[in-house]
Design an enzyme around this catalytic site. Structure first.
Site, PDB file in Angstrom:
ATOM      1  N   ARG A   1       0.830  -1.209   0.000  1.00  0.00           N
ATOM      2  CA  ARG A   1       0.000   0.000   0.000  1.00  0.00           C
ATOM      3  C   ARG A   1       0.869   1.267   0.000  1.00  0.00           C
ATOM      4  O   ARG A   1       0.946   1.974  -1.009  1.00  0.00           O
ATOM      5  CB  ARG A   1      -0.957  -0.038   1.209  1.00  0.00           C
ATOM      6  CG  ARG A   1      -2.096   0.969   1.158  1.00  0.00           C
ATOM      7  CD  ARG A   1      -1.737   2.374   1.542  1.00  0.00           C
ATOM      8  NE  ARG A   1      -1.156   2.499   2.890  1.00  0.00           N
ATOM      9  CZ  ARG A   1      -0.621   3.622   3.347  1.00  0.00           C
ATOM     10  NH1 ARG A   1      -0.570   4.709   2.593  1.00  0.00           N
ATOM     11  NH2 ARG A   1      -0.080   3.675   4.562  1.00  0.00           N
ATOM     12  N   ASP A   2       1.578   1.520   1.085  1.00  0.00           N
ATOM     13  CA  ASP A   2       2.344   2.766   1.182  1.00  0.00           C
ATOM     14  C   ASP A   2       3.500   2.739   0.178  1.00  0.00           C
ATOM     15  O   ASP A   2       3.864   3.775  -0.396  1.00  0.00           O
ATOM     16  CB  ASP A   2       2.903   2.942   2.599  1.00  0.00           C
ATOM     17  CG  ASP A   2       3.063   4.400   3.007  1.00  0.00           C
ATOM     18  OD1 ASP A   2       2.982   5.261   2.125  1.00  0.00           O
ATOM     19  OD2 ASP A   2       3.285   4.670   4.202  1.00  0.00           O
TER      20      ASP A   2
ATOM     21  N   HIS B   1       5.040   4.808  12.647  1.00  0.00           N
ATOM     22  CA  HIS B   1       5.077   4.727  11.183  1.00  0.00           C
ATOM     23  C   HIS B   1       6.070   5.789  10.703  1.00  0.00           C
ATOM     24  O   HIS B   1       5.726   6.945  10.480  1.00  0.00           O
ATOM     25  CB  HIS B   1       3.661   5.016  10.672  1.00  0.00           C
ATOM     26  CG  HIS B   1       3.474   4.986   9.189  1.00  0.00           C
ATOM     27  ND1 HIS B   1       2.857   3.944   8.537  1.00  0.00           N
ATOM     28  CD2 HIS B   1       3.782   5.880   8.223  1.00  0.00           C
ATOM     29  CE1 HIS B   1       2.802   4.190   7.239  1.00  0.00           C
ATOM     30  NE2 HIS B   1       3.357   5.375   7.022  1.00  0.00           N
TER      31      HIS B   1
ATOM     32  N   HIS C   1       8.794   7.331   8.113  1.00  0.00           N
ATOM     33  CA  HIS C   1       9.442   7.396   6.796  1.00  0.00           C
ATOM     34  C   HIS C   1      10.906   7.753   7.070  1.00  0.00           C
ATOM     35  O   HIS C   1      11.242   8.311   8.125  1.00  0.00           O
ATOM     36  CB  HIS C   1       8.728   8.396   5.892  1.00  0.00           C
ATOM     37  CG  HIS C   1       7.406   7.853   5.409  1.00  0.00           C
ATOM     38  ND1 HIS C   1       7.234   7.303   4.163  1.00  0.00           N
ATOM     39  CD2 HIS C   1       6.209   7.737   6.021  1.00  0.00           C
ATOM     40  CE1 HIS C   1       5.987   6.885   4.027  1.00  0.00           C
ATOM     41  NE2 HIS C   1       5.333   7.145   5.146  1.00  0.00           N
TER      42      HIS C   1
ATOM     43  N   CYS D   1       4.545   9.406  -0.010  1.00  0.00           N
ATOM     44  CA  CYS D   1       3.143   9.802  -0.058  1.00  0.00           C
ATOM     45  C   CYS D   1       2.981  10.733  -1.244  1.00  0.00           C
ATOM     46  O   CYS D   1       3.677  11.750  -1.335  1.00  0.00           O
ATOM     47  CB  CYS D   1       2.711  10.502   1.223  1.00  0.00           C
ATOM     48  SG  CYS D   1       0.994  11.059   1.125  1.00  0.00           S
TER      49      CYS D   1
ATOM     50  N   ASN E   1       9.311   4.336   3.459  1.00  0.00           N
ATOM     51  CA  ASN E   1       9.154   3.985   4.872  1.00  0.00           C
ATOM     52  C   ASN E   1      10.435   3.337   5.390  1.00  0.00           C
ATOM     53  O   ASN E   1      11.272   2.884   4.604  1.00  0.00           O
ATOM     54  CB  ASN E   1       8.046   2.942   5.043  1.00  0.00           C
ATOM     55  CG  ASN E   1       6.680   3.479   4.701  1.00  0.00           C
ATOM     56  OD1 ASN E   1       6.335   3.622   3.538  1.00  0.00           O
ATOM     57  ND2 ASN E   1       5.891   3.771   5.715  1.00  0.00           N
TER      58      ASN E   1
HETATM   59  P1  HMG Z   1     -13.206  14.473  -2.959  1.00  0.00           P
HETATM   60  O1  HMG Z   1     -12.840  14.897  -4.338  1.00  0.00           O
HETATM   61  O2  HMG Z   1     -13.423  15.537  -1.934  1.00  0.00           O
HETATM   62  O3  HMG Z   1     -14.409  13.445  -2.994  1.00  0.00           O
HETATM   63  O4  HMG Z   1     -12.062  13.540  -2.427  1.00  0.00           O
HETATM   64  P2  HMG Z   1     -15.960  13.641  -3.000  1.00  0.00           P
HETATM   65  O5  HMG Z   1     -16.492  13.048  -1.745  1.00  0.00           O
HETATM   66  O6  HMG Z   1     -16.312  15.070  -3.314  1.00  0.00           O
HETATM   67  O7  HMG Z   1     -16.356  12.744  -4.259  1.00  0.00           O
HETATM   68  C1  HMG Z   1     -15.870  13.046  -5.560  1.00  0.00           C
HETATM   69  C2  HMG Z   1     -15.925  11.814  -6.430  1.00  0.00           C
HETATM   70  O8  HMG Z   1     -15.107  10.795  -5.871  1.00  0.00           O
HETATM   71  C3  HMG Z   1     -17.300  11.189  -6.567  1.00  0.00           C
HETATM   72  O9  HMG Z   1     -17.363  10.604  -7.884  1.00  0.00           O
HETATM   73  C4  HMG Z   1     -17.270  10.065  -5.558  1.00  0.00           C
HETATM   74  O10 HMG Z   1     -18.176   9.024  -5.853  1.00  0.00           O
HETATM   75  C5  HMG Z   1     -15.863   9.595  -5.720  1.00  0.00           C
HETATM   76  P3  HMG Z   1     -17.890  11.379  -9.173  1.00  0.00           P
HETATM   77  O11 HMG Z   1     -19.292  11.777  -8.765  1.00  0.00           O
HETATM   78  O12 HMG Z   1     -16.992  12.549  -9.346  1.00  0.00           O
HETATM   79  O13 HMG Z   1     -17.759  10.376 -10.245  1.00  0.00           O
HETATM   80  N1  HMG Z   1     -15.363   8.906  -4.527  1.00  0.00           N
HETATM   81  C6  HMG Z   1     -14.759   7.698  -4.512  1.00  0.00           C
HETATM   82  N2  HMG Z   1     -14.484   6.813  -5.485  1.00  0.00           N
HETATM   83  C7  HMG Z   1     -13.875   5.654  -5.110  1.00  0.00           C
HETATM   84  N3  HMG Z   1     -13.571   5.337  -3.839  1.00  0.00           N
HETATM   85  C8  HMG Z   1     -13.824   6.210  -2.850  1.00  0.00           C
HETATM   86  C9  HMG Z   1     -14.445   7.436  -3.189  1.00  0.00           C
HETATM   87  N4  HMG Z   1     -14.825   8.486  -2.444  1.00  0.00           N
HETATM   88  C10 HMG Z   1     -15.375   9.375  -3.273  1.00  0.00           C
HETATM   89  N5  HMG Z   1     -13.488   5.906  -1.578  1.00  0.00           N
HETATM   90  C11 HMG Z   1     -11.366  11.646  -1.096  1.00  0.00           C
HETATM   91  C12 HMG Z   1     -12.116  12.962  -1.123  1.00  0.00           C
HETATM   92  C13 HMG Z   1     -11.212  11.261   0.353  1.00  0.00           C
HETATM   93  C14 HMG Z   1     -12.167  10.606  -1.858  1.00  0.00           C
HETATM   94  C15 HMG Z   1      -9.979  11.880  -1.780  1.00  0.00           C
HETATM   95  O14 HMG Z   1      -9.388  12.957  -1.161  1.00  0.00           O
HETATM   96  C16 HMG Z   1      -9.094  10.683  -1.715  1.00  0.00           C
HETATM   97  O15 HMG Z   1      -9.364   9.653  -2.293  1.00  0.00           O
HETATM   98  N6  HMG Z   1      -7.946  10.835  -1.003  1.00  0.00           N
HETATM   99  C17 HMG Z   1      -7.015   9.719  -0.820  1.00  0.00           C
HETATM  100  C18 HMG Z   1      -5.593  10.224  -0.726  1.00  0.00           C
HETATM  101  C19 HMG Z   1      -4.666   9.084  -0.402  1.00  0.00           C
HETATM  102  O16 HMG Z   1      -5.010   7.921  -0.584  1.00  0.00           O
HETATM  103  N7  HMG Z   1      -3.434   9.412   0.066  1.00  0.00           N
HETATM  104  C20 HMG Z   1      -2.441   8.424   0.403  1.00  0.00           C
HETATM  105  C21 HMG Z   1      -2.776   7.650   1.658  1.00  0.00           C
HETATM  106  S1  HMG Z   1      -2.440   8.516   3.168  1.00  0.00           S
HETATM  107  C22 HMG Z   1      -0.740   8.210   3.468  1.00  0.00           C
HETATM  108  O17 HMG Z   1      -0.053   7.692   2.632  1.00  0.00           O
HETATM  109  C23 HMG Z   1      -0.183   8.533   4.825  1.00  0.00           C
HETATM  110  C24 HMG Z   1       0.039   7.284   5.690  1.00  0.00           C
HETATM  111  O18 HMG Z   1       0.942   6.383   5.075  1.00  0.00           O
HETATM  112  C25 HMG Z   1       0.585   7.694   7.072  1.00  0.00           C
HETATM  113  C26 HMG Z   1       1.795   8.624   6.990  1.00  0.00           C
HETATM  114  O19 HMG Z   1       2.818   8.281   6.365  1.00  0.00           O
HETATM  115  O20 HMG Z   1       1.697   9.716   7.569  1.00  0.00           O
HETATM  116  C27 HMG Z   1      -1.288   6.530   5.936  1.00  0.00           C
HETATM  117 MG    MG Z   2       3.119   6.524   5.155  1.00  0.00          MG
END
Ligand code: HMG
Ligand code: MG
Length: 331
Positions: free
Chosen positions: A38-39, A234, A236, A267, A276
């Site tokens: 995933r990450d 966690h 990095h 990220c 990481n």
């Molecule tokens: P948004 O644009 O505000 O979404 O994004 P929305 O709620 O306004 O919806 C817009 C569209 O997205 C709609 O579709 C929804 O149906 C669709 P449309 O009508 O345009 O066709 N939608 C989805 N589709 C599939 N799956 C879903 C989903 N939700 C809405 N779950 C949202 C908000 C949260 C969806 C967006 O910001 C997003 O997906 N963000 C994810 C970012 C991400 O994954 N980042 C990496 C992970 S975090 C990380 O790596 C840190 C970590 O490792 C810890 C660390 O290191 O600190 C965990």
């Molecule tokens: Mg991370």
């Protein structure tokens, strides 16, 4: 071994392993929460085919990792590398070799949770931010709005008997805001615990933390009633501090450590984030300290070597590189 017999007095051939010398105040066992698929893969330029991702998870589990974070049910526009989440999860759920392996997935909202539960996920993670800037960049929400988005997700997941993990990003520093006050992190951790998160993973998203900060945050969390038994770390490794920070967390009672096979990771919404903590680097240290993990270092390093060839670049893990030197294998 091949080749001519060794001359008398030549040191005996030995496998490259650390000498085991336990240190005071360390846990007997550490649980590794593997985040490579995933990450790690979310931040690679190369989009790995779904069959290779499934094979990666299988090999990680076969190396003894009992928890392998598999993918994210997020919007594919936000993380195109994981657009095959449903297809991958179906392959994993149908694989008898993965029965009993914990396969958490990230879900930011109800839509993500629905997709995960439909496919039989039993462990999900919401991912909050300690800072406003990263909440906006990563989730298109304020911190409060994102917590409000997670609340029904956690509640419904708990009602469906799924375990919920809560990530908190930018716990030790933020690329837009700089230093992050401990109280700010504690507040978000408290909110995640209150909504039903069984475990909180403290993210150093951009790898800037140093050990004193880790100690200070753990003390602040402890004072707020959030002890090391419900925490994971966690880190990095941007500035090479991940292992020192992990050691500090272990000395302060934490026993769950997130790491990524081969040191893959980053990220996509925090430019300065690199990989990481490499699981192999962590294992080398834990093995030297005599701490049990249940993971086979050689099998894991071979898996990371295999994934590195698929990604077309060497593994950033020092341990993977050291173990791959032929002269180490066959003195
Ligand atoms: P948004 O644009 O505000 O979404 O994004 P929305 O709620 O306004 O919806 C817009 C569209 O997205 C709609 O579709 C929804 O149906 C669709 P449309 O009508 O345009 O066709 N939608 C989805 N589709 C599939 N799956 C879903 C989903 N939700 C809405 N779950 C949202 C908000 C949260 C969806 C967006 O910001 C997003 O997906 N963000 C994810 C970012 C991400 O994954 N980042 C990496 C992970 S975090 C990380 O790596 C840190 C970590 O490792 C810890 C660390 O290191 O600190 C965990
Ligand atoms: Mg991370």
């Amino acid at each position: 071994m091949t080749g001519t017999p060794e001359a008398p007095g030549t040191p005996a051939a030995h496998a490259p392993l650390p000498t085991v010398v336990p240190a005071a105040g360390m846990p007997a066992r550490v649980r590794i929460h593997e985040v490579g698929p995933r990450d790690g893969l979310q931040n690679e330029q190369t989009v790995v085919p779904v069959a290779d991702k499934a094979e990666f998870v299988r090999r990680l589990a076969a190396a003894g990792l009992g928890t392998v974070e598999a993918t994210s049910f997020v919007h594919p526009r936000w993380v195109p590398q994981l657009a095959d989440a449903a297809e991958l999860y179906e392959l994993l759920a149908a694989d008898p070799a993965l029965r009993g392996v914990d396969l958490p997935v990230l879900v930011p909202n109800d839509r993500g949770l629905d997709r995960a539960l439909e496919l039989g996920a039993r462990h999900v993670a919401v991912f909050a931010s300690a800072t406003e800037s990263f909440a906006r960049a990563n989730l298109n929400r304020t911190v409060e709005e994102s917590l409000a988005m997670f609340e029904p997700v956690a509640e419904r997941a708990v009602a469906a008997d799924a375990r919920v993990r809560g990530y908190v990003s930018m716990c030790f520093g933020d690329p837009w805001e700089g230093a992050v006050p401990v109280e700010q992190v504690v507040r978000v951790c408290r909110a995640l615990r209150d909504m039903g998160c069984a475990e909180i993973s403290l993210g150093d998203t951009i790898g800037v933390a140093t050990p004193g900060q880790v100690e200070a945050l753990l003390a602040g969390l402890g004072a707020a009633g959030i002890g090391p038994d419900v925490l994971a770390v966690h880190f990095h490794d941007t500035y090479g501090q991940a292992l020192s920070n992990t050691l500090t967390a272990l000395r302060n009672g934490v026993t769950t450590v997130d790491a990524s096979a081969g040191g893959l990771g980053g990220c996509p919404y925090a430019r300065s984030a690199t990989g990481n903590l490499a699981t192999e680097d962590l294992l080398w240290m834990l093995r030297g300290l005599g701490i049990e993990t249940g993971v086979d270092l050689d099998r894991l390093a071979a898996t990371s070597g295999w994934m590195a060839t698929r990604l077309g670049r060497p593994s950033p893990s020092r341990t993977v590189r050291a173990l791959s030197v032929p002269s180490h294998k066959e003195p």
